[in-house]
Write an enzyme that holds these catalytic residues in place. Structure first.
Site, PDB file in Angstrom:
ATOM      1  N   LYS A  57       1.058  -1.353   0.061  1.00  0.00           N
ATOM      2  CA  LYS A  57       0.013   0.018  -0.088  1.00  0.00           C
ATOM      3  C   LYS A  57       0.920   1.177  -0.156  1.00  0.00           C
ATOM      4  O   LYS A  57       1.694   1.494   0.753  1.00  0.00           O
ATOM      5  CB  LYS A  57      -1.101   0.007   1.262  1.00  0.00           C
ATOM      6  CG  LYS A  57      -2.033   0.956   1.229  1.00  0.00           C
ATOM      7  CD  LYS A  57      -3.107   0.851   2.459  1.00  0.00           C
ATOM      8  CE  LYS A  57      -4.203   1.891   2.190  1.00  0.00           C
ATOM      9  NZ  LYS A  57      -5.176   1.608   3.268  1.00  0.00           N
ATOM     10  N   ARG A  68     -25.318  -3.073   7.551  1.00  0.00           N
ATOM     11  CA  ARG A  68     -24.854  -4.377   7.267  1.00  0.00           C
ATOM     12  C   ARG A  68     -25.161  -5.396   8.134  1.00  0.00           C
ATOM     13  O   ARG A  68     -25.226  -6.506   7.887  1.00  0.00           O
ATOM     14  CB  ARG A  68     -23.399  -4.630   6.857  1.00  0.00           C
ATOM     15  CG  ARG A  68     -23.004  -3.565   5.762  1.00  0.00           C
ATOM     16  CD  ARG A  68     -21.665  -3.518   5.391  1.00  0.00           C
ATOM     17  NE  ARG A  68     -20.855  -4.527   5.073  1.00  0.00           N
ATOM     18  CZ  ARG A  68     -20.287  -4.975   3.982  1.00  0.00           C
ATOM     19  NH1 ARG A  68     -20.632  -4.224   2.930  1.00  0.00           N
ATOM     20  NH2 ARG A  68     -19.457  -6.005   3.827  1.00  0.00           N
ATOM     21  N   GLU A  97     -19.181  -6.695  10.151  1.00  0.00           N
ATOM     22  CA  GLU A  97     -19.897  -5.969  11.040  1.00  0.00           C
ATOM     23  C   GLU A  97     -21.212  -6.774  11.555  1.00  0.00           C
ATOM     24  O   GLU A  97     -21.445  -6.655  12.855  1.00  0.00           O
ATOM     25  CB  GLU A  97     -21.001  -4.977  10.254  1.00  0.00           C
ATOM     26  CG  GLU A  97     -19.924  -3.743   9.919  1.00  0.00           C
ATOM     27  CD  GLU A  97     -19.318  -4.140   8.438  1.00  0.00           C
ATOM     28  OE1 GLU A  97     -18.472  -3.149   7.823  1.00  0.00           O
ATOM     29  OE2 GLU A  97     -19.465  -5.188   7.846  1.00  0.00           O
TER      30      GLU A  97
END
Length: 631
Positions: free
Chosen positions: A283, A397, A369
Site C-alpha cells: 500500500k 450491514r 459488522e
C-alpha cells in the site's frame, strides 16, 4: 489537462483500447507515468491515495490483457480505483473526485461502462462477479469476469459465502486477492496470519509452478505430480483453503513485477473454471512517505508531494469522534465491564487511544459488522458492557443481528453510531441517512441524537448505564464548541428540552439540526425544542406543545420516511390531536458527493432553507421579514 512532455505515454491513453496499442515492453513506463500522475493529482485535490498506488501495475496489466469493458472487471470497496479511472477516460477529471459534480469517489455504473459494479462497502466483488459469470454462462457469452478483492475485505463473511457458492457452481471466473496486509488500519485475525504464512512459501510455489510448465497435463506422471502437490502443500504450506473452496490457487506473486503479473494473467485468462490469484502488493507503493505511513496516507487532503503531509494543527473544536474516544476511555476507568468493539475502523471511530490504554478490552473483529454485533451480544449475555463503535452506513450491514441477536433478547449493548446523517464527499454509499428510520421501529431500543458535544458525552453515558440496547448517533466533524462536563452524568431517558420559548410555531429538532433551527427560531419568534430522544419520544412534551402552538416543524438529517418526524406525527395521531406538521429532512433520493454544507443547503436543511420552507408552508403564523433600508 495532462502535460504530454511529462507524460508522453499516459497522455495518449484515453481508453484501455489505447493502452493495448502499446508494446508490452513499454508497460513498465506506462505504470510509472500513472503512478507519478496519481501522486500529482491527489496531492493537488486530496482523496484516497495509498490503495491506488498499490495496484497500479495490476490495473495496467488487467486493462492490457482483458478486453474491458466487454470483459468485466469488478473492484472491491473502490478505494483503489483511481488508476482504473485514469486509464478509462477520466484522466483529466481525476482532480474533481469527491467534489460536487465531480467524479464519484468509488466505481459507479452511471459514471462509466468500465465501472461494472457500484461499490463503496467491502466484500461484494466476488459475489457480484459470480453473478455476472453465471449470467454470461447461461447466455453462452464468452466474456471474462475478474474480481479484485483486498485481504482486508476477505475477512468479511460475504466473501467466503461467495467463494463457497463459486466453488460449487464452478463458473469461468478469476478472483485476484490483492494482499497488502492492510485495510485502513493493519489487518487482524487468523486469515491475515494464514496469508503471512503463504508469503513465506514462495520458494515452494516457484518449484511447483516450474514443474507444471515442464510437463504435459496428462498421463501417469502428471497425475502423480498433482497428488504430490497436495501432499506437499499439506507438509510445507499452511493452507489449501482456497482450493478446498474449489478454486485453483496460484501464487503468491509480486504484484509490482509487471512482467510476472502479465505472465500469470495470460495463463489464467485461458483456463476454465474458478481461478484464484494471490498477488502481494505494498500500500502506497512508489511514494516513500505513503509506504512508511500507510494509515495516514489512506485518504488525504491536498499536500505538497515534495514534503508529504503536513502535521495537523490541533482543531479549535473537537470532533464528535474525538468526544466519543475520550468518553470511552473515561468510562472504561469508571467501569471495568466496558469492552469496545470495532469492525476494522479503529482510526475512523476514534478508538486509537482506547486500544493503547486498554488493549485487553479492545476488539477489532475485521471487516465483519454482523459478527461485531453478535459478538457484542454474546459478551452482554455474560455480564460485560460492550460498546460497538460503528459508522451509520456500516450498521446497515448488521441490521438482522441488531434485531435478532440484541434487541429481541433485550441485551445490554451500546451502539456508538458515527457519521450519521449527511457525510459528504464519500457520497451515497457512505451516507448515514437511514439509521433513525431503521432504529426507531425496533422494540426495546433507546435512540438518541445529540445537538452538541456535551450532549453527546452525556447520551453515551445514558446509553451505557441503561439496561438494554441503546444507540447514540452523531455526525461527522465538529460540533458547536459546547463546554464539556468533566463527569459522567446521564440524561433522563425520553425527555426533550425547550431551548427557546416563542409563539405560533414549534420547531422540533433532532440532533445536529438544532443549531440551524436555533437561527430560524430567532428569526420567526418560534419555539425551539431539542428533542434529544428519538425513542422513547417525549410524548408529554409534544402534546403540551400541541395545545399552545398552531403548527409543528420537525427537523432531522435523516430520511423523512419513517424518521424522527414520523414518530411525532404518530404520537399526535395516537392521541387524536390535530396539528399541521411540516416534516423537513432528507428526500426520497440518494444524494451525490459534495461537502456536508453543500448537501445541507441542497436538501433545504441549512438555516436559509429551513426558514424559507416554514414561511412557504405557514406564512400566516410567522412575522413578516423586516424591510431593509435602501440607505
Amino acid at each position: 489537462m495532462i502535460d504530454p512532455t511529462r507524460y508522453p505515454r499516459l497522455s495518449r491513453i484515453e481508453s484501455p483500447a489505447d493502452l493495448r496499442r502499446f508494446p508490452e515492453s513499454e508497460l513498465v513506463d506506462v505504470a510509472r507515468e500513472v503512478r507519478d500522475y496519481l501522486v500529482e493529482s491527489v496531492a493537488s485535490s486530496g482523496g484516497h491515495f495509498g490503495a491506488g498506488l498499490g495496484v497500479i501495475e495490476l490495473t495496467v496489466a488487467l486493462h492490457y490483457l482483458y478486453e474491458t469493458p466487454e470483459d468485466r472487471l469488478v473492484w472491491d470497496v473502490g478505494h483503489q480505483c483511481y488508476p482504473h479511472k485514469i486509464l478509462t477516460g477520466r484522466r483529466d477529471r481525476i482532480t474533481t473526485i469527491k467534489k460536487k459534480d465531480g467524479l464519484a469517489p468509488f466505481p459507479r455504473r452511471e459514471e462509466s461502462p468500465y465501472d461494472t459494479f457500484g461499490v463503496g462497502h467491502s466484500s461484494t466483488s466476488i459475489g457480484a462477479a459470480l453473478g455476472m459469470a453465471i449470467a454470461a454462462q447461461r447466455k453462452a457469452d464468452p466474456r471474462r469476469i475478474v474480481a479484485v478483492i483486498g485481504d482486508g475485505a476477505m475477512t468479511a463473511g460475504m466473501a467466503f459465502e461467495a467463494l463457497n457458492h463459486g466453488g460449487d457452481v464452478k463458473p469461468d471466473m478469476l478472483v485476484i486477492l490483492n494482499d497488502n496486509q492492510m485495510s485502513i488500519s493493519e489487518n487482524v485475525g487468523a486469515l491475515t496470519q494464514m496469508l503471512a504464512r503463504l508469503m513465506a512459501s514462495r520458494t515452494l510455489n516457484r518449484m511447483r509452478e516450474h514443474g507444471k510448465r515442464m510437463m504435459k497435463r496428462e498421463g501417469f506422471l502428471w497425475r502423480f505430480l498433482k497428488r504430490w502437490e497436495e501432499h506437499a502443500k499439506g507438509m510445507f504450506m499452511p493452507s489449501t483453503l482456497f482450493e478446498e473452496f474449489g478454486f485453483h490457487y496460484t501464487g503468491p506473486i509480486d504484484g509490482h513485477d509487471l512482467p510476472q503479473l502479465l505472465h500469470a494473467l495470460k495463463t489464467l485468462r485461458e483456463l476454465k473454471g474458478p481461478q484464484f490469484l494471490h498477488v502481494v502488493t505494498t500500500k502506497g507503493k512508489g511514494y516513500a512517505p505513503a509506504e512508511r505511513e500507510q494509515i495516514e496516507y489512506h485518504a488525504v487532503g491536498p499536500f505538497d508531494p515534495g514534503k508529504g503531509l503536513a502535521k495537523k494543527a490541533g482543531a479549535a473544536k473537537p470532533t464528535y469522534t474525538e468526544i466519543f474516544g475520550d468518553w470511552l476511555c473515561d468510562m472504561a476507568v469508571a467501569d471495568d465491564r466496558l469492552h469496545a468493539i470495532t469492525p476494522a475502523m479503529r482510526e475512523g471511530s476514534g478508538l486509537v487511544r482506547f486500544s493503547r490504554e486498554h488493549p485487553e478490552r479492545y476488539f477489532d473483529v475485521g471487516i465483519a459488522e454482523q459478527h461485531a454485533v453478535t459478538f457484542g451480544a454474546g459478551m452482554a449475555c455474560e455480564g460485560a458492557k460492550p460498546v460497538v463503535a460503528i459508522y451509520s452506513t456500516f450498521l446497515q450491514r448488521a441490521y438482522d443481528q441488531l434485531i435478532h441477536d440484541v434487541a429481541l433478547q433485550d441485551l445490554d449493548v451500546l451502539f456508538a453510531i458515527d457519521r450519521a446523517g449527511l457525510v459528504g464527499p464519500d457520497g451515497a454509499t457512505h451516507s448515514g441517512s437511514f439509521d433513525l428510520s431503521f432504529l426507531r421501529c425496533v422494540p426495546n431500543m433507546v435512540v438518541m441524537a445529540p445537538s452538541d458535544e456535551n450532549e453527546c458525552r452525556r447520551m453515551l453515558t445514558t446509553g451505557f448505564l441503561h439496561q438494554g440496547p441503546a444507540a447514540v448517533r452523531y455526525p461527522r466533524g465538529t460540533g458547536t464548541g459546547a463546554a464539556l462536563d468533566a463527569g459522567l452524568e446521564p440524561l433522563p431517558i425520553g425527555k426533550g428540552i425547550v431551548r427557546r420559548h416563542g409563539h405560533g410555531i414549534a420547531l422540533l429538532a433532532f440532533g445536529a439540526l438544532v443549531t440551524p433551527a436555533a437561527k430560524v427560531a430567532d428569526a420567526l419568534d418560534a419555539t425551539l425544542v431539542d428533542m434529544r430522544f428519538v425513542k422513547p419520544l417525549d410524548e408529554a412534551l409534544v402534546l403540551d406543545l400541541a395545545r399552545t402552538h398552531g403548527a409543528f416543524v420537525t427537523l432531522e438529517d435523516n430520511a423523512i420516511q419513517g424518521g424522527a418526524g414520523s414518530g411525532v406525527a404518530e404520537c399526535l395521531a395516537a392521541h387524536g390531536v390535530v396539528v399541521p406538521v411540516l416534516h423537513l429532512g432528507l428526500a426520497d433520493s440518494y444524494l451525490e458527493h459534495a461537502s456536508r454544507e453543500e448537501l445541507l443547503a441542497e436538501s433545504g436543511l441549512d438555516a436559509a432553507g429551513i426558514e424559507s420552507a416554514v414561511r412557504t408552508r405557514f406564512g400566516d403564523l410567522v412575522p413578516v421579514p423586516a424591510m431593509r433600508s435602501a440607505g
